[in-house]
Motif scaffolding. Sequence first.
Motif, mmCIF file in Angstrom:
data_model
loop_
_atom_site.group_PDB
_atom_site.id
_atom_site.type_symbol
_atom_site.label_atom_id
_atom_site.label_comp_id
_atom_site.label_asym_id
_atom_site.label_seq_id
_atom_site.Cartn_x
_atom_site.Cartn_y
_atom_site.Cartn_z
ATOM 1 N N LYS A 189 -35.404 -46.732 -73.193
ATOM 2 C CA LYS A 189 -34.501 -45.820 -73.790
ATOM 3 C C LYS A 189 -32.929 -46.115 -73.904
ATOM 4 N N ILE A 190 -32.803 -47.013 -72.932
ATOM 5 C CA ILE A 190 -31.212 -47.691 -72.764
ATOM 6 C C ILE A 190 -31.408 -49.213 -72.847
ATOM 7 N N SER A 191 -31.288 -50.004 -73.920
ATOM 8 C CA SER A 191 -31.727 -51.181 -74.060
ATOM 9 C C SER A 191 -31.040 -52.221 -72.911
ATOM 10 N N GLY A 192 -29.667 -52.029 -72.737
ATOM 11 C CA GLY A 192 -28.893 -53.024 -72.088
ATOM 12 C C GLY A 192 -29.009 -52.704 -70.460
ATOM 13 N N LEU A 193 -29.663 -51.536 -70.219
ATOM 14 C CA LEU A 193 -29.610 -51.249 -68.766
ATOM 15 C C LEU A 193 -29.868 -52.037 -67.613
ATOM 16 N N GLY A 194 -29.005 -52.201 -66.859
ATOM 17 C CA GLY A 194 -29.270 -53.159 -65.574
ATOM 18 C C GLY A 194 -30.014 -52.574 -64.298
ATOM 19 N N ILE A 195 -30.612 -53.623 -63.758
ATOM 20 C CA ILE A 195 -31.317 -52.839 -62.707
ATOM 21 C C ILE A 195 -30.561 -52.356 -61.733
ATOM 22 N N ALA A 196 -29.468 -53.061 -61.377
ATOM 23 C CA ALA A 196 -28.433 -52.336 -60.251
ATOM 24 C C ALA A 196 -27.867 -51.022 -60.533
ATOM 25 N N THR A 197 -28.148 -50.480 -61.918
ATOM 26 C CA THR A 197 -27.855 -49.161 -62.137
ATOM 27 C C THR A 197 -28.990 -48.502 -61.813
ATOM 28 N N VAL A 198 -29.940 -48.763 -61.886
ATOM 29 C CA VAL A 198 -31.285 -47.818 -61.295
ATOM 30 C C VAL A 198 -31.298 -47.881 -59.923
ATOM 31 N N TYR A 199 -30.938 -48.851 -59.081
ATOM 32 C CA TYR A 199 -30.598 -48.545 -57.674
ATOM 33 C C TYR A 199 -29.540 -47.820 -57.338
ATOM 34 N N ARG A 200 -28.524 -47.958 -57.898
ATOM 35 C CA ARG A 200 -27.425 -47.015 -57.604
ATOM 36 C C ARG A 200 -27.665 -45.578 -57.950
ATOM 37 N N ASN A 201 -28.386 -45.311 -59.137
ATOM 38 C CA ASN A 201 -28.633 -43.782 -59.339
ATOM 39 C C ASN A 201 -29.603 -43.460 -58.415
ATOM 40 N N LEU A 202 -30.668 -44.148 -58.063
ATOM 41 C CA LEU A 202 -31.612 -43.697 -57.065
ATOM 42 C C LEU A 202 -31.086 -43.365 -55.673
ATOM 43 N N GLY A 230 -45.798 -37.749 -62.683
ATOM 44 C CA GLY A 230 -46.451 -36.903 -61.759
ATOM 45 C C GLY A 230 -46.850 -37.534 -60.331
ATOM 46 N N ARG A 231 -46.187 -38.609 -60.215
ATOM 47 C CA ARG A 231 -46.448 -39.513 -58.977
ATOM 48 C C ARG A 231 -45.290 -40.413 -58.631
ATOM 49 N N PRO A 232 -44.999 -40.899 -57.451
ATOM 50 C CA PRO A 232 -43.788 -41.598 -57.114
ATOM 51 C C PRO A 232 -43.883 -43.083 -57.907
ATOM 52 N N LEU A 233 -42.662 -43.292 -58.238
ATOM 53 C CA LEU A 233 -42.630 -44.475 -59.035
ATOM 54 C C LEU A 233 -41.912 -45.691 -58.291
ATOM 55 N N SER A 234 -42.042 -46.873 -58.622
ATOM 56 C CA SER A 234 -41.351 -47.817 -57.768
ATOM 57 C C SER A 234 -40.176 -48.259 -59.020
ATOM 58 N N PRO A 235 -39.132 -48.834 -58.359
ATOM 59 C CA PRO A 235 -37.782 -49.109 -58.975
ATOM 60 C C PRO A 235 -38.138 -49.826 -60.187
ATOM 61 N N GLN A 236 -39.172 -50.929 -60.279
ATOM 62 C CA GLN A 236 -39.440 -51.693 -61.291
ATOM 63 C C GLN A 236 -39.970 -50.728 -62.654
ATOM 64 N N GLU A 237 -40.951 -49.941 -62.196
ATOM 65 C CA GLU A 237 -41.581 -49.069 -62.931
ATOM 66 C C GLU A 237 -40.589 -48.233 -63.511
ATOM 67 N N ILE A 238 -39.510 -47.722 -63.065
ATOM 68 C CA ILE A 238 -38.322 -46.729 -63.619
ATOM 69 C C ILE A 238 -37.840 -47.673 -64.410
ATOM 70 N N TYR A 239 -37.293 -48.899 -63.896
ATOM 71 C CA TYR A 239 -36.308 -49.628 -64.787
ATOM 72 C C TYR A 239 -37.080 -50.113 -66.131
ATOM 73 N N GLY A 240 -38.378 -50.537 -66.106
ATOM 74 C CA GLY A 240 -39.055 -50.663 -67.232
ATOM 75 C C GLY A 240 -39.117 -49.383 -68.364
ATOM 76 N N MET A 241 -39.360 -48.129 -67.709
ATOM 77 C CA MET A 241 -39.424 -47.122 -68.676
ATOM 78 C C MET A 241 -38.008 -46.848 -69.127
ATOM 79 N N ALA A 242 -36.819 -46.821 -68.175
ATOM 80 C CA ALA A 242 -35.648 -46.414 -68.660
ATOM 81 C C ALA A 242 -35.224 -47.358 -69.585
ATOM 82 N N ARG A 243 -35.621 -48.801 -69.462
ATOM 83 C CA ARG A 243 -34.925 -49.815 -70.373
ATOM 84 C C ARG A 243 -35.321 -49.687 -71.766
#
Lengths: 127, 127
Positions: free
Chosen positions: A34-47, A19-32
């Motif tokens: 669900k997808i264990s091998g996720l890279g931070i670069a992918t978060v930035y690219r998707n954003l 319900g509120r704006p999230l930082s890339p790190q918050e998103i990365y932590g939450m997404a990780r």
Amino acid sequence: MIRVTQQGNVIRGILEKSGRPLSPQEIYGMARRKISGLGIATVYRNLKSLQADGLIAAVELPGQPPRWEVAPQNHHHHFLCNSCDKLYEIPACTEDLRQLLPEGYILQEHDILLRGKCAACVAKSNS
Amino acid sequence: MIRVTQQGNVIRGILEKSGRPLSPQEIYGMARRKISGLGIATVYRNLKSLQADGLIAAVELPGQPPRWEVAPQNHHHHFLCNSCDKLYEIPACTEDLRQLLPEGYILQEHDILLRGKCAACVAKSNS
DNA sequence: GTCGTTGCAAAGCGTTTGCAGCCTA
DNA sequence: TAGGCTGCAAACGCTTTGCAACGAC
């Protein structure tokens, strides 16, 4: 052609559910979770590509990395809690900004950031 | 004991003479003209210690590195020109911010940044 | 002479980019 | 199978820090 990927879906889903704006790190932590091998670069690219598609927007904060929210319907501002550092949406705006301007200046946009203590932190400190 | 150095004097002088907040790079560029061998680290160190002494203050901008101004006497805000990227002081403030808050929230501080075209750039584009 | 300050270079930090391999369509 | 997307690691820009030399007191 844009492809549907698990990573993109998870990242978009996290922003939509929050319900509120999230930082890339918050998103990365939450997404990780669900997808264990996720890279931070992918978060930035998707954003960035979600932003290019107009689905999400960056909330730039003074002296902090930007946070991300689903593309807003209405003009609004934000409230940053000094205690828990969470950012909230304020669906209102003040009118009389133009009168602050010196002569000859043209106002195009404005940013307002309120800071203080959110209701949850007020409740916590009263208990 | 704090020592008086040429570098510190020049950096403080630049901020005092400039009528608007300056970025570290702007300060570095101006100071380098007076002290040729100056290092950027010295600029940052001097800005930090001048801030600790309360002589100058950082102006944090959304999505940009901070700019620096001589310690303000009064509450004020800023105007960022979309054309020339210069930042100007707006010596006024709006009153009705507290009414924007959701219930239970406590307002402690606020940032307002106006953006548009400064008088100089308006004049330029009309000529 | 002491020790705060400087310039340089290296390290941090958040973000972006190059690249080979993966996987969606 | 083509080529967009991914993960990794390296590069980036701005800022901070380690360190030996400098210079204000």
